[in-house]
Scaffold this motif. Sequence first.
Motif, PDB file in Angstrom:
ATOM      1  N   UNK A  18       1.128  -1.286  -0.482  1.00 33.44           N
ATOM      2  CA  UNK A  18      -0.451   0.004   0.235  1.00 33.44           C
ATOM      3  C   UNK A  18       0.701   1.530   0.013  1.00 33.44           C
ATOM      4  N   UNK A  19       0.572   2.209  -0.676  1.00 34.85           N
ATOM      5  CA  UNK A  19       1.571   3.272  -1.160  1.00 34.85           C
ATOM      6  C   UNK A  19       0.006   4.629  -0.998  1.00 34.85           C
ATOM      7  N   UNK A  23      -1.183   4.611   2.726  1.00 37.86           N
ATOM      8  CA  UNK A  23       0.274   4.183   3.750  1.00 37.86           C
ATOM      9  C   UNK A  23      -0.092   5.414   4.621  1.00 37.86           C
ATOM     10  N   UNK A  24       0.407   6.410   4.568  1.00 37.01           N
ATOM     11  CA  UNK A  24       0.282   7.651   5.677  1.00 37.01           C
ATOM     12  C   UNK A  24      -0.746   7.080   6.759  1.00 37.01           C
ATOM     13  N   UNK A  58       5.622   6.454   3.645  1.00 42.20           N
ATOM     14  CA  UNK A  58       5.156   6.008   1.445  1.00 42.20           C
ATOM     15  C   UNK A  58       4.981   5.127   1.493  1.00 42.20           C
ATOM     16  N   UNK A  59       5.679   3.939   2.366  1.00 47.60           N
ATOM     17  CA  UNK A  59       4.829   2.347   1.600  1.00 47.60           C
ATOM     18  C   UNK A  59       4.875   1.314   2.700  1.00 47.60           C
TER      19      UNK A  59
END
Length: 245
Positions: A18-19, A23-24, A58-59
Amino acid sequence: MQKFLIGKEALTADKVVIHGQDAKHICKVLRLKPKDAVSMTDGHGTDFTGCIEKISPDLVEISIVSEKKSLTESPLDLTLCTAMLKHNKMDEIIKQITQLGVTRWIPFYCKRSIPLSDKKKEGKQIERWQTIARESLKQCRRSCLVEIMPAMDFEQVLAFSKECSHKIAFWEASDRPLAPPDTQGSHSAVVLIGPEGGFEEEEIRLAVESGFVSYSLGPRILRAETAAVCACGLVQYLLGDMGGC
């Protein structure tokens, strides 16, 4: 546990990556950590449970622990068709009908629609409405995205509805209360909701000729966006999974 929507590009045989904003959100807002559980869906009726392996703003890398068909989707294939309203009202309709288990949503133009058709803006509107549907899906823990269809004219909506087994038009001039159907038939239904000024009699006549039955939503005049939400709840009660027959 919040459910996250994952695309095909994020999913492999045993992992999800998940980006971006999700993700954040997982990292900074939910403050999840490695080994924490995550609930996910592919937006097409399959749910996944995963365990976080790596996490950053980020990831997020997640190993898939289980996969199963969703239990939150209605057995009723329900299409809601609403006449065009000012667009903040359409936004609210999408949020609410996602929660009510609607399968697809069709905005359409009829004689009393406001605003009028504007092909230049429709692409961006569809993108906005799809984003709203995705966010609402996460909130209500559904597993199938509402299909947001391009705007149609009234005749196209009637043609689209041809194969549906239950065709329902709510109209303020009708005196027929909604009741359970005599036969269930195949499990699909289409609901028509007019604009703020209501359908014209000629439009209802055309709908009836196409197999629709016009019903009342009671003695009070409802705003169009209220009528859309009320209608979906009633139809899901009678034909879907909200506790009816």
